[in-house]
Design a protein around this motif. Structure first.
Motif, mmCIF file in Angstrom:
data_model
loop_
_atom_site.group_PDB
_atom_site.id
_atom_site.type_symbol
_atom_site.label_atom_id
_atom_site.label_comp_id
_atom_site.label_asym_id
_atom_site.label_seq_id
_atom_site.Cartn_x
_atom_site.Cartn_y
_atom_site.Cartn_z
ATOM 1 N N MET A 1 0.845 -1.179 0.000
ATOM 2 C CA MET A 1 0.000 0.000 0.000
ATOM 3 C C MET A 1 0.889 1.240 0.000
ATOM 4 N N SER A 2 0.536 2.182 -0.841
ATOM 5 C CA SER A 2 1.313 3.403 -0.967
ATOM 6 C C SER A 2 1.003 4.358 0.187
ATOM 7 N N SER A 3 2.037 4.993 0.709
ATOM 8 C CA SER A 3 1.871 5.978 1.764
ATOM 9 C C SER A 3 1.348 7.278 1.163
ATOM 10 N N ARG A 4 0.576 8.047 1.935
ATOM 11 C CA ARG A 4 0.105 9.348 1.438
ATOM 12 C C ARG A 4 1.276 10.289 1.205
ATOM 13 N N LYS A 5 2.222 10.305 2.142
ATOM 14 C CA LYS A 5 3.388 11.170 1.989
ATOM 15 C C LYS A 5 4.500 10.356 1.341
ATOM 16 N N TYR A 6 5.096 10.911 0.318
ATOM 17 C CA TYR A 6 6.114 10.247 -0.501
ATOM 18 C C TYR A 6 5.554 8.940 -1.077
ATOM 19 N N PRO A 7 4.460 9.050 -1.819
ATOM 20 C CA PRO A 7 3.818 7.845 -2.366
ATOM 21 C C PRO A 7 4.611 7.258 -3.529
ATOM 22 N N ASP A 8 4.322 5.987 -3.835
ATOM 23 C CA ASP A 8 4.955 5.364 -4.996
ATOM 24 C C ASP A 8 4.059 5.426 -6.230
ATOM 25 N N ARG A 9 2.881 6.034 -6.076
ATOM 26 C CA ARG A 9 1.960 6.230 -7.210
ATOM 27 C C ARG A 9 0.937 7.303 -6.835
ATOM 28 N N PRO A 10 0.281 7.886 -7.838
ATOM 29 C CA PRO A 10 -0.769 8.878 -7.547
ATOM 30 C C PRO A 10 -1.929 8.241 -6.799
ATOM 31 N N MET A 11 -2.603 9.044 -5.997
ATOM 32 C CA MET A 11 -3.784 8.589 -5.270
ATOM 33 C C MET A 11 -5.001 9.334 -5.792
ATOM 34 N N VAL A 12 -6.130 8.625 -5.857
ATOM 35 C CA VAL A 12 -7.370 9.212 -6.361
ATOM 36 C C VAL A 12 -8.194 9.716 -5.187
ATOM 37 N N GLY A 13 -8.610 10.972 -5.286
ATOM 38 C CA GLY A 13 -9.446 11.568 -4.256
ATOM 39 C C GLY A 13 -10.701 12.164 -4.855
ATOM 40 N N VAL A 14 -11.714 12.347 -4.024
ATOM 41 C CA VAL A 14 -12.969 12.967 -4.439
ATOM 42 C C VAL A 14 -13.272 14.146 -3.526
ATOM 43 N N GLY A 15 -13.996 15.104 -4.059
ATOM 44 C CA GLY A 15 -14.450 16.250 -3.288
ATOM 45 C C GLY A 15 -15.896 16.548 -3.650
ATOM 46 N N ALA A 16 -16.584 17.283 -2.779
ATOM 47 C CA ALA A 16 -17.999 17.581 -2.994
ATOM 48 C C ALA A 16 -18.269 19.067 -2.851
ATOM 49 N N THR A 17 -18.965 19.623 -3.836
ATOM 50 C CA THR A 17 -19.489 20.982 -3.701
ATOM 51 C C THR A 17 -20.967 20.836 -3.368
ATOM 52 N N VAL A 18 -21.319 21.350 -2.199
ATOM 53 C CA VAL A 18 -22.674 21.240 -1.671
ATOM 54 C C VAL A 18 -23.157 22.653 -1.372
ATOM 55 N N PHE A 19 -24.306 23.016 -1.946
ATOM 56 C CA PHE A 19 -24.836 24.369 -1.763
ATOM 57 C C PHE A 19 -26.086 24.366 -0.904
ATOM 58 N N GLU A 20 -26.240 25.454 -0.159
ATOM 59 C CA GLU A 20 -27.467 25.769 0.564
ATOM 60 C C GLU A 20 -27.739 27.230 0.248
ATOM 61 N N ASP A 21 -28.741 27.466 -0.575
ATOM 62 C CA ASP A 21 -29.016 28.809 -1.096
ATOM 63 C C ASP A 21 -27.753 29.331 -1.791
ATOM 64 N N ASP A 22 -27.247 30.506 -1.392
ATOM 65 C CA ASP A 22 -26.038 31.053 -2.039
ATOM 66 C C ASP A 22 -24.796 30.830 -1.177
ATOM 67 N N ARG A 23 -24.802 29.708 -0.448
ATOM 68 C CA ARG A 23 -23.669 29.356 0.411
ATOM 69 C C ARG A 23 -23.150 27.972 0.017
ATOM 70 N N VAL A 24 -21.846 27.768 0.203
ATOM 71 C CA VAL A 24 -21.221 26.488 -0.119
ATOM 72 C C VAL A 24 -20.621 25.881 1.142
ATOM 73 N N LEU A 25 -20.679 24.573 1.240
ATOM 74 C CA LEU A 25 -20.142 23.859 2.383
ATOM 75 C C LEU A 25 -18.628 23.750 2.260
ATOM 76 N N LEU A 26 -17.916 24.235 3.274
ATOM 77 C CA LEU A 26 -16.459 24.132 3.321
ATOM 78 C C LEU A 26 -16.034 23.511 4.645
ATOM 79 N N VAL A 27 -14.870 22.871 4.613
ATOM 80 C CA VAL A 27 -14.277 22.306 5.822
ATOM 81 C C VAL A 27 -12.883 22.886 5.993
ATOM 82 N N GLN A 28 -12.461 22.983 7.236
ATOM 83 C CA GLN A 28 -11.092 23.410 7.523
ATOM 84 C C GLN A 28 -10.275 22.153 7.779
ATOM 85 N N ARG A 29 -9.236 21.998 6.969
ATOM 86 C CA ARG A 29 -8.436 20.769 7.002
ATOM 87 C C ARG A 29 -7.749 20.586 8.352
#
Length: 154
Positions: A1-29
């Motif tokens: 299994m490849s480590s996130r830091k200094y990986p031996d291959r690219p990793m696939v990630g997903v993200g979501a844009t979620v709206f409520e009226d004229d606002r977007v859902l954000l998270v602080q990492r």
């Protein structure tokens, strides 16, 4: 299994844009890379998991919301190098426009905060690279009734 830091291959990630009226859902990492920056909720796809399953799982883990992916908004390359120019992180990210099915937003795993942010306040936040552009693209896509890029049935 490849480590996130200094990986031996690219990793696939997903993200979501979620709206409520004229606002977007954000998270602080809550961890590196980009610790403390604001971004879309999301994370890595697990082996055997569909993109739709990954989006649903990651959003629920980070925000408590159950969502339904509507369409693909953007495909992004993120190759981050250390001071010696070695590849510290390499992600291929797929960001989706999503609709809320149920739930109340709350900060979950891997994040320190979770909130709906007015679109006109995006420039005032310390965002991860590309977040504002993806949000604005998703905002425009909400009104588009044309054919969808993402079709999990194909």
């Amino acid at each position: 299994m490849s480590s996130r830091k200094y990986p031996d291959r690219p990793m696939v990630g997903v993200g979501a844009t979620v709206f409520e009226d004229d606002r977007v859902l954000l998270v602080q990492r809550g961890r590196e890379p980009s610790l403390g920056k604001w971004s879309l909720p999301g994370g890595l796809v697990k082996l055997g998991e569909s993109l739709e399953e990954a989006v649903r799982r990651e959003v629920e883990e980070e925000t408590g919301l159950q969502v339904r992916p509507v369409d693909l908004v953007a495909c992004l390359d993120r190759v981050l190098r250390d001071e010696d120019q070695r590849i510290a992180y390499h992600y291929v990210l797929l960001d989706f426009l999503c609709e809320v099915v149920s739930g109340t937003p709350r900060a979950g795993s891997d994040v320190t905060a979770c909130t709906f942010v007015p679109l006109n306040r995006l420039s005032s936040l310390d965002l991860t690279r590309g977040t504002k552009e993806v949000v604005l693209r998703a905002w425009d896509l909400r009104k588009d009734s044309g054919p969808r890029l993402y079709d999990p049935t194909l």
